[in-house]
Design a protein around this motif. Structure first.
Motif, PDB file in Angstrom:
ATOM      1  N   MET A   1       0.825  -1.184   0.000  1.00 23.68           N
ATOM      2  CA  MET A   1       0.000   0.000   0.000  1.00 23.68           C
ATOM      3  C   MET A   1       0.873   1.252   0.000  1.00 23.68           C
ATOM      4  SD  MET A   1      -2.852   1.362  -0.198  1.00 23.68           S
ATOM      5  CE  MET A   1      -4.428   1.013   0.413  1.00 23.68           C
ATOM      6  N   TYR A   2       1.963   1.217   0.794  1.00 24.47           N
ATOM      7  CA  TYR A   2       2.839   2.388   0.854  1.00 24.47           C
ATOM      8  C   TYR A   2       3.352   2.744  -0.534  1.00 24.47           C
ATOM      9  CZ  TYR A   2       6.903   5.288   1.259  1.00 24.47           C
ATOM     10  OH  TYR A   2       7.800   6.296   1.062  1.00 24.47           O
ATOM     11  N   GLU A   3       3.869   1.740  -1.255  1.00 19.71           N
ATOM     12  CA  GLU A   3       4.476   2.009  -2.556  1.00 19.71           C
ATOM     13  C   GLU A   3       3.469   2.630  -3.525  1.00 19.71           C
ATOM     14  OE1 GLU A   3       7.176  -0.205  -5.940  1.00 19.71           O
ATOM     15  OE2 GLU A   3       6.373  -1.377  -4.285  1.00 19.71           O
ATOM     16  N   LEU A   4       2.270   2.122  -3.538  1.00 24.66           N
ATOM     17  CA  LEU A   4       1.234   2.658  -4.420  1.00 24.66           C
ATOM     18  C   LEU A   4       0.925   4.118  -4.090  1.00 24.66           C
ATOM     19  CD1 LEU A   4      -0.884   2.151  -6.642  1.00 24.66           C
ATOM     20  CD2 LEU A   4      -2.439   1.454  -4.823  1.00 24.66           C
ATOM     21  N   LEU A   5       0.739   4.407  -2.824  1.00 25.62           N
ATOM     22  CA  LEU A   5       0.456   5.791  -2.413  1.00 25.62           C
ATOM     23  C   LEU A   5       1.643   6.711  -2.701  1.00 25.62           C
ATOM     24  CD1 LEU A   5      -1.396   5.117   0.951  1.00 25.62           C
ATOM     25  CD2 LEU A   5      -2.408   5.946  -1.194  1.00 25.62           C
ATOM     26  N   ASP A   6       2.839   6.222  -2.467  1.00 29.26           N
ATOM     27  CA  ASP A   6       4.035   7.023  -2.727  1.00 29.26           C
ATOM     28  C   ASP A   6       4.156   7.333  -4.215  1.00 29.26           C
ATOM     29  OD1 ASP A   6       6.477   8.328  -1.912  1.00 29.26           O
ATOM     30  OD2 ASP A   6       7.552   6.625  -2.787  1.00 29.26           O
ATOM     31  N   GLN A   7       3.868   6.362  -5.067  1.00 33.26           N
ATOM     32  CA  GLN A   7       3.926   6.603  -6.510  1.00 33.26           C
ATOM     33  C   GLN A   7       2.873   7.617  -6.946  1.00 33.26           C
ATOM     34  OE1 GLN A   7       3.712   2.777  -8.394  1.00 33.26           O
ATOM     35  NE2 GLN A   7       5.728   2.190  -7.640  1.00 33.26           N
ATOM     36  N   HIS A   8       1.684   7.524  -6.397  1.00 36.64           N
ATOM     37  CA  HIS A   8       0.661   8.531  -6.706  1.00 36.64           C
ATOM     38  C   HIS A   8       1.145   9.917  -6.286  1.00 36.64           C
ATOM     39  CE1 HIS A   8      -2.061   5.239  -7.502  1.00 36.64           C
ATOM     40  NE2 HIS A   8      -2.954   6.108  -7.927  1.00 36.64           N
ATOM     41  N   ARG A   9       1.778   9.984  -5.138  1.00 38.10           N
ATOM     42  CA  ARG A   9       2.297  11.259  -4.628  1.00 38.10           C
ATOM     43  C   ARG A   9       3.404  11.789  -5.546  1.00 38.10           C
ATOM     44  NH1 ARG A   9       4.623  11.174   1.404  1.00 38.10           N
ATOM     45  NH2 ARG A   9       5.875   9.593   0.392  1.00 38.10           N
ATOM     46  N   MET A  10       4.203  10.899  -6.138  1.00 40.10           N
ATOM     47  CA  MET A  10       5.255  11.332  -7.069  1.00 40.10           C
ATOM     48  C   MET A  10       4.639  11.934  -8.330  1.00 40.10           C
ATOM     49  SD  MET A  10       8.544   8.835  -6.868  1.00 40.10           S
ATOM     50  CE  MET A  10       7.963   7.496  -7.776  1.00 40.10           C
ATOM     51  N   PHE A  11       3.591  11.297  -8.847  1.00 40.28           N
ATOM     52  CA  PHE A  11       2.963  11.779 -10.074  1.00 40.28           C
ATOM     53  C   PHE A  11       2.160  13.051  -9.846  1.00 40.28           C
ATOM     54  CE2 PHE A  11       3.262   7.184 -11.254  1.00 40.28           C
ATOM     55  CZ  PHE A  11       4.115   7.352 -12.326  1.00 40.28           C
ATOM     56  N   HIS A  12       1.541  13.164  -8.688  1.00 37.19           N
ATOM     57  CA  HIS A  12       0.688  14.318  -8.377  1.00 37.19           C
ATOM     58  C   HIS A  12       0.888  14.648  -6.893  1.00 37.19           C
ATOM     59  CE1 HIS A  12      -2.624  16.978  -7.926  1.00 37.19           C
ATOM     60  NE2 HIS A  12      -3.244  16.610  -9.037  1.00 37.19           N
TER      61      HIS A  12
ATOM     62  N   VAL B   1      10.205   4.156 -11.402  1.00 40.09           N
ATOM     63  CA  VAL B   1       9.032   3.646 -10.691  1.00 40.09           C
ATOM     64  C   VAL B   1       8.765   2.186 -11.049  1.00 40.09           C
ATOM     65  CG1 VAL B   1       6.538   3.889 -10.397  1.00 40.09           C
ATOM     66  CG2 VAL B   1       7.999   5.911 -10.433  1.00 40.09           C
ATOM     67  N   ASN B   2       8.739   1.851 -12.322  1.00 36.51           N
ATOM     68  CA  ASN B   2       8.407   0.487 -12.732  1.00 36.51           C
ATOM     69  C   ASN B   2       9.639  -0.372 -12.968  1.00 36.51           C
ATOM     70  OD1 ASN B   2       5.603   0.829 -12.679  1.00 36.51           O
ATOM     71  ND2 ASN B   2       5.675   1.891 -14.620  1.00 36.51           N
ATOM     72  N   ASN B   3      10.553   0.103 -13.757  1.00 41.87           N
ATOM     73  CA  ASN B   3      11.811  -0.590 -14.008  1.00 41.87           C
ATOM     74  C   ASN B   3      12.729   0.346 -14.762  1.00 41.87           C
ATOM     75  OD1 ASN B   3      11.430  -0.799 -16.883  1.00 41.87           O
ATOM     76  ND2 ASN B   3      10.059  -2.514 -16.540  1.00 41.87           N
ATOM     77  N   LYS B   4      13.921  -0.118 -15.096  1.00 47.27           N
ATOM     78  CA  LYS B   4      14.881   0.779 -15.738  1.00 47.27           C
ATOM     79  C   LYS B   4      14.442   1.221 -17.131  1.00 47.27           C
ATOM     80  CE  LYS B   4      17.763  -3.051 -17.230  1.00 47.27           C
ATOM     81  NZ  LYS B   4      19.064  -3.653 -17.112  1.00 47.27           N
TER      82      LYS B   4
END
Length: 62
Positions: free
Chosen positions: A1-12, A49-52
């Motif tokens: 859950m943390y990773e998903l929320l953190d990625q959303h925070r990175m995008f917006h 975020v996803n891979n290199k």
């Protein structure tokens, strides 16, 4: 859950502004002793975020 929320925070960056409980969850997780140490270490990679091969935006490399 943390990773998903953190990625959303990175995008917006402001996407969680109306959700104090979720922002607090991220803060508490990042403050855990072992997590904080890992995030400060050379082993931690914030991106890609996803891979290199992942690219931001609409530009594609062929």
């Amino acid at each position: 859950m943390y990773e998903l929320l953190d990625q959303h925070r990175m995008f917006h960056p402001t996407c969680l502004d109306d959700f104090k409980n979720l922002k607090d969850l991220l803060d508490r997780f990042e403050a855990l002793e072992k997590i904080a140490a890992y995030m400060k270490s050379d082993r931690f990679m914030k991106t890609p975020v996803n891979n290199k091969m992942a690219k931001w935006g609409t530009k594609r490399s062929e």
